[in-house]
Design an enzyme around this catalytic site. Structure first.
Site, PDB file in Angstrom:
ATOM      1  N   GLU A   1      17.121  -8.966   8.379  1.00  0.00           N
ATOM      2  CA  GLU A   1      17.191  -8.462   6.800  1.00  0.00           C
ATOM      3  C   GLU A   1      17.276  -7.047   6.625  1.00  0.00           C
ATOM      4  OE1 GLU A   1      13.403  -8.421   4.814  1.00  0.00           O
ATOM      5  OE2 GLU A   1      12.658  -9.592   6.290  1.00  0.00           O
TER       6      GLU A   1
ATOM      7  N   THR B   1       1.283  -2.824   6.997  1.00  0.00           N
ATOM      8  CA  THR B   1       1.813  -4.099   7.430  1.00  0.00           C
ATOM      9  C   THR B   1       3.298  -3.984   8.152  1.00  0.00           C
ATOM     10  OG1 THR B   1       2.556  -4.710   5.253  1.00  0.00           O
ATOM     11  CG2 THR B   1       0.178  -5.444   5.962  1.00  0.00           C
TER      12      THR B   1
ATOM     13  N   CYS C   1      12.355 -12.954   6.478  1.00  0.00           N
ATOM     14  CA  CYS C   1      11.843 -12.953   7.861  1.00  0.00           C
ATOM     15  C   CYS C   1      12.417 -14.222   8.247  1.00  0.00           C
ATOM     16  CB  CYS C   1      10.296 -13.108   7.858  1.00  0.00           C
ATOM     17  SG  CYS C   1       9.749 -11.688   7.322  1.00  0.00           S
TER      18      CYS C   1
ATOM     19  N   HIS D   1       4.814 -17.250  11.632  1.00  0.00           N
ATOM     20  CA  HIS D   1       5.417 -16.054  10.953  1.00  0.00           C
ATOM     21  C   HIS D   1       4.062 -15.051  10.763  1.00  0.00           C
ATOM     22  CE1 HIS D   1       7.210 -12.678   9.160  1.00  0.00           C
ATOM     23  NE2 HIS D   1       6.493 -13.103   8.131  1.00  0.00           N
TER      24      HIS D   1
ATOM     25  N   SER E   1       3.350 -13.053  -2.767  1.00  0.00           N
ATOM     26  CA  SER E   1       3.810 -13.428  -1.413  1.00  0.00           C
ATOM     27  C   SER E   1       2.867 -14.195  -0.715  1.00  0.00           C
ATOM     28  CB  SER E   1       4.299 -12.219  -0.626  1.00  0.00           C
ATOM     29  OG  SER E   1       3.173 -11.437   0.026  1.00  0.00           O
TER      30      SER E   1
ATOM     31  N   ASN F   1      -0.556   0.148  -0.314  1.00  0.00           N
ATOM     32  CA  ASN F   1      -1.146  -0.653   0.460  1.00  0.00           C
ATOM     33  C   ASN F   1      -0.332  -1.548   1.470  1.00  0.00           C
ATOM     34  OD1 ASN F   1       0.102  -2.106  -1.360  1.00  0.00           O
ATOM     35  ND2 ASN F   1      -1.921  -3.395  -2.129  1.00  0.00           N
TER      36      ASN F   1
ATOM     37  N   LYS G   1     -10.564  -1.664   6.852  1.00  0.00           N
ATOM     38  CA  LYS G   1      -9.581  -2.549   6.186  1.00  0.00           C
ATOM     39  C   LYS G   1      -8.383  -3.033   6.644  1.00  0.00           C
ATOM     40  CE  LYS G   1      -7.035  -2.297   2.066  1.00  0.00           C
ATOM     41  NZ  LYS G   1      -6.324  -2.000   0.835  1.00  0.00           N
TER      42      LYS G   1
HETATM   43  N1  ACO Z   1     -13.624  -3.688   6.445  1.00  0.00           N
HETATM   44  C1  ACO Z   1     -13.378  -4.880   6.633  1.00  0.00           C
HETATM   45  N2  ACO Z   1     -12.451  -5.660   5.483  1.00  0.00           N
HETATM   46  C2  ACO Z   1     -11.941  -5.060   4.511  1.00  0.00           C
HETATM   47  C3  ACO Z   1     -12.412  -3.803   4.330  1.00  0.00           C
HETATM   48  C4  ACO Z   1     -13.222  -3.103   5.266  1.00  0.00           C
HETATM   49  N3  ACO Z   1     -13.489  -1.671   5.016  1.00  0.00           N
HETATM   50  N4  ACO Z   1     -11.638  -3.308   3.285  1.00  0.00           N
HETATM   51  C5  ACO Z   1     -11.051  -4.319   2.685  1.00  0.00           C
HETATM   52  N5  ACO Z   1     -11.021  -5.534   3.541  1.00  0.00           N
HETATM   53  C6  ACO Z   1     -10.584  -6.702   3.453  1.00  0.00           C
HETATM   54  C7  ACO Z   1     -10.265  -7.332   2.122  1.00  0.00           C
HETATM   55  O1  ACO Z   1     -11.719  -7.930   1.756  1.00  0.00           O
HETATM   56  C8  ACO Z   1      -9.377  -8.358   2.471  1.00  0.00           C
HETATM   57  O2  ACO Z   1      -9.785  -9.393   3.159  1.00  0.00           O
HETATM   58  P1  ACO Z   1      -9.497 -10.953   2.565  1.00  0.00           P
HETATM   59  O3  ACO Z   1      -8.260 -11.063   1.687  1.00  0.00           O
HETATM   60  O4  ACO Z   1     -10.101 -11.648   3.435  1.00  0.00           O
HETATM   61  O5  ACO Z   1     -10.654 -10.852   1.423  1.00  0.00           O
HETATM   62  C9  ACO Z   1      -8.370  -7.733   3.188  1.00  0.00           C
HETATM   63  O6  ACO Z   1      -9.306  -6.621   3.993  1.00  0.00           O
HETATM   64  C10 ACO Z   1      -7.186  -7.001   2.783  1.00  0.00           C
HETATM   65  O7  ACO Z   1      -7.673  -6.190   1.537  1.00  0.00           O
HETATM   66  P2  ACO Z   1      -7.097  -6.340   0.224  1.00  0.00           P
HETATM   67  O8  ACO Z   1      -7.615  -5.283  -0.759  1.00  0.00           O
HETATM   68  O9  ACO Z   1      -6.629  -7.537  -0.322  1.00  0.00           O
HETATM   69  O10 ACO Z   1      -5.537  -5.570   0.680  1.00  0.00           O
HETATM   70  P3  ACO Z   1      -4.441  -4.951  -0.529  1.00  0.00           P
HETATM   71  O11 ACO Z   1      -4.536  -5.839  -1.556  1.00  0.00           O
HETATM   72  O12 ACO Z   1      -4.719  -3.656  -0.413  1.00  0.00           O
HETATM   73  O13 ACO Z   1      -3.070  -5.192   0.545  1.00  0.00           O
HETATM   74  C11 ACO Z   1      -1.526  -6.860   1.048  1.00  0.00           C
HETATM   75  C12 ACO Z   1      -2.931  -6.456   1.391  1.00  0.00           C
HETATM   76  C13 ACO Z   1      -1.304  -7.372  -0.253  1.00  0.00           C
HETATM   77  C14 ACO Z   1      -1.339  -7.947   2.327  1.00  0.00           C
HETATM   78  C15 ACO Z   1      -0.495  -5.613   1.523  1.00  0.00           C
HETATM   79  O14 ACO Z   1      -0.768  -4.937   2.819  1.00  0.00           O
HETATM   80  C16 ACO Z   1       0.836  -6.093   1.088  1.00  0.00           C
HETATM   81  O15 ACO Z   1       1.471  -6.229   0.102  1.00  0.00           O
HETATM   82  N6  ACO Z   1       1.498  -6.371   2.549  1.00  0.00           N
HETATM   83  C17 ACO Z   1       3.114  -6.822   2.352  1.00  0.00           C
HETATM   84  C18 ACO Z   1       3.567  -8.189   1.792  1.00  0.00           C
HETATM   85  C19 ACO Z   1       2.871  -9.045   2.925  1.00  0.00           C
HETATM   86  O16 ACO Z   1       3.091  -8.940   4.193  1.00  0.00           O
HETATM   87  N7  ACO Z   1       2.780 -10.556   2.602  1.00  0.00           N
HETATM   88  C20 ACO Z   1       2.682 -11.732   3.375  1.00  0.00           C
HETATM   89  C21 ACO Z   1       3.859 -12.725   3.199  1.00  0.00           C
HETATM   90  S1  ACO Z   1       5.534 -12.355   2.899  1.00  0.00           S
HETATM   91  C22 ACO Z   1       5.917 -11.304   4.233  1.00  0.00           C
HETATM   92  O17 ACO Z   1       5.829 -11.951   5.223  1.00  0.00           O
HETATM   93  C23 ACO Z   1       6.589  -9.962   4.278  1.00  0.00           C
END
Ligand code: ACO
Length: 452
Positions: A82, A157, A115, A247, A207, A153, A33
């Site tokens: 930040e 990150t 950021c 970014h 986001s 989750n 994941k």
């Molecule tokens: N093997 C391969 N891929 C997998 C597996 C696995 N076993 N399990 C999940 N995945 C994939 C999913 O399919 C998904 O891919 P996709 O989006 O291409 O379909 C990816 O991994 C992530 O899985 P999700 O279930 O979507 O992840 P989740 O919703 O739990 O969390 C998120 C991801 C939203 C990015 C979270 O980590 C988060 O909130 N991070 C902070 C916010 C962030 O970084 N936002 C970005 C812009 S703002 C900023 O810069 C702060």
């Protein structure tokens, strides 16, 4: 002054990291994941020995030492961050302890919006050099953050680090004038309303949508300005730059963002070449940008169509992001350091690099730099490349820490990062040479530091 831009660049990241596949195990999520799904291999983190001030002190001093610059040569110092540990006293004022024996006539202060603060600081610095206030000295820009999330989750990150950049005329990386494309908007996608917590409040899905929408908007403005200013030669903007830097909250979003630029080019193109770059994409002729943020079909087809170009133009810039994680304000500039560490001056000379900066909340800009042609042995471009040739070695020389220990350190930071008085307990031996660290917070919240 001519050719204002980035003359030197220094990057710092913590000496400790957690392995993302071990973290998948520890967090009990499916294997792949974080590593495949998000594209992250390692995540850097800080113990209670480091805070925003130590990150900035370390990086500024390293930049000055490595480039043999006197503190008297700096006329402006800007910090973008930040990571707020004081609602009044700036990080810039803390950095002034490095200037105690030098000229203290130095403008500039801290800038904050998620950021984006580092980019705002860079623009302030370049604008100063181009303005009537300029006194002939360099400007120094520092972007630094400790990116930590609550358990859940988003934790994978995180990241931490700092980038310092020396800005002035006759630079090897010249900021293109008159082509910046900006989009700003009021939105609650990621923010930090809890003053006593290091953690953000985050709506992950929103986001991502905001990031991609801001990318579309900035690319549109940037492209129009690039055409008007004549720096664009080919009808497809993608062909106009040797590298695209983003970014990077996590590498997978950057690959999707690169594909997104192709979606934009495709929609704009009145006569798309279905035999060439757009082959097999006829079915998407009538798509609308705003309906495609989470359209898996559009996403996967355009990721595939842009794969080769992504590997050529963007992947080399993702080294630090993949190995350290999201450093917040320095993320984009860690991309620039990665690009330099992964390329040769001859490969980049005379070429253009396009950069996209995003800060939640939100503030975003697309801008570009032109790499100088001069690659003679004493050129600024060669010095810039030489100064970053140990980046890969430094990444490899870090210490891996077990996820359970990482988790314990996160808990310790939660409980102690705002305490006064406080004596940090983290190890000093593990820090890279030249790293500043916290020795004590006294009962009046005054912080004391030392250097390894
Ligand atoms: N093997 C391969 N891929 C997998 C597996 C696995 N076993 N399990 C999940 N995945 C994939 C999913 O399919 C998904 O891919 P996709 O989006 O291409 O379909 C990816 O991994 C992530 O899985 P999700 O279930 O979507 O992840 P989740 O919703 O739990 O969390 C998120 C991801 C939203 C990015 C979270 O980590 C988060 O909130 N991070 C902070 C916010 C962030 O970084 N936002 C970005 C812009 S703002 C900023 O810069 C702060």
């Amino acid at each position: 002054p001519e050719d204002v831009g980035i003359i030197a660049l220094e990057i710092y990241f913590p000496s400790q990291y957690v392995d993302q596949s071990e973290l998948e195990n520890f967090d009990g999520v499916s294997s792949g994941k974080y590593t495949i799904g998000l594209g992250q291999d390692k995540m850097g983190f800080c113990s209670d020995r480091e805070d925003i001030n130590t990150l900035c002190l370390t990086t500024v001093q390293k930049l000055m030492e490595r480039n043999k610059i006197s503190y008297n040569e700096i006329g402006r110092l800007e910090v973008g961050t930040e990571t707020i540990i004081d609602k009044s006293k700036s990080v810039k004022s803390v950095l002034m302890q490095l200037f105690e024996d030098s000229d203290t006539n130095i403008e500039g202060i801290d800038t904050t919006n998620a950021c984006y603060g580092g980019t705002a600081a860079l623009f302030n610095a370049a604008n100063w050099v181009e303005s009537s206030s300029w006194d002939g000295r360099y400007a120094l820009v520092v972007a630094a953050d400790i990116a930590v999330y609550a358990t859940g989750n988003a934790r994978c990150t995180g990241g931490a680090g700092a980038v310092a950049m020396l800005v002035g005329p006759n630079a090897p990386l010249v900021l293109d004038r008159g082509v910046r494309g900006t989009h700003m908007q009021h939105v609650y996608d990621f923010y930090k309303p809890e003053m006593a917590s290091e953690y953000p409040t985050v709506d992950g899905k929103l986001s991502i949508q905001c990031y991609l929408n801001a990318l579309d908007k900035c690319y549109d403005v940037y492209s129009r300005k690039a055409i008007a200013s004549g720096i664009k030669e080919s009808p497809n903007i993608l062909d106009n730059a040797a590298a695209f830097l983003f970014h990077s909250p996590y590498c997978k979003l950057v690959q999707k963002s690169f594909a997104r630029l192709l979606v934009n080019d495709f929609i704009r193109d009145s006569n798309p070449d279905f035999q060439g770059i757009y082959s097999g994409l006829e079915q998407f002729k009538d798509i609308k940008l705003e309906n495609t943020y989470f359209d898996k079909q559009v996403e996967s087809n355009f990721v595939k169509a842009s794969q080769k170009m992504f590997e050529l133009k963007t992947k080399p810039s993702l080294l630090v992001s993949n190995q350290v994680g999201n450093m917040y304000t320095p993320s984009l500039y860690g991309g620039l350091a990665s690009l330099i560490a992964s390329t040769t001056p001859n490969e980049l000379k005379g070429k253009r690099v396009i950069l996209f900066s995003y800060g939640s909340g939100l503030a975003a800009t697309m801008f570009s730099v032109k790499v100088s042609e001069n690659v003679t042995p004493d050129s600024a471009l060669l010095r810039l490349f030489d100064s970053l040739n140990d980046l890969k070695y430094r990444l490899e020389s870090r210490t891996k820490v077990d996820p359970s220990i990482f988790d314990g350190i996160m808990k310790l930071r939660e409980q102690t990062h705002h305490l006064a008085p406080y004596r940090p307990v983290g190890s000093i031996q593990d820090l890279f040479p030249g790293t500043w660290y916290l020795t004590e917070v006294d009962s009046m919240h005054r912080r004391k530091y030392d250097r390894v």
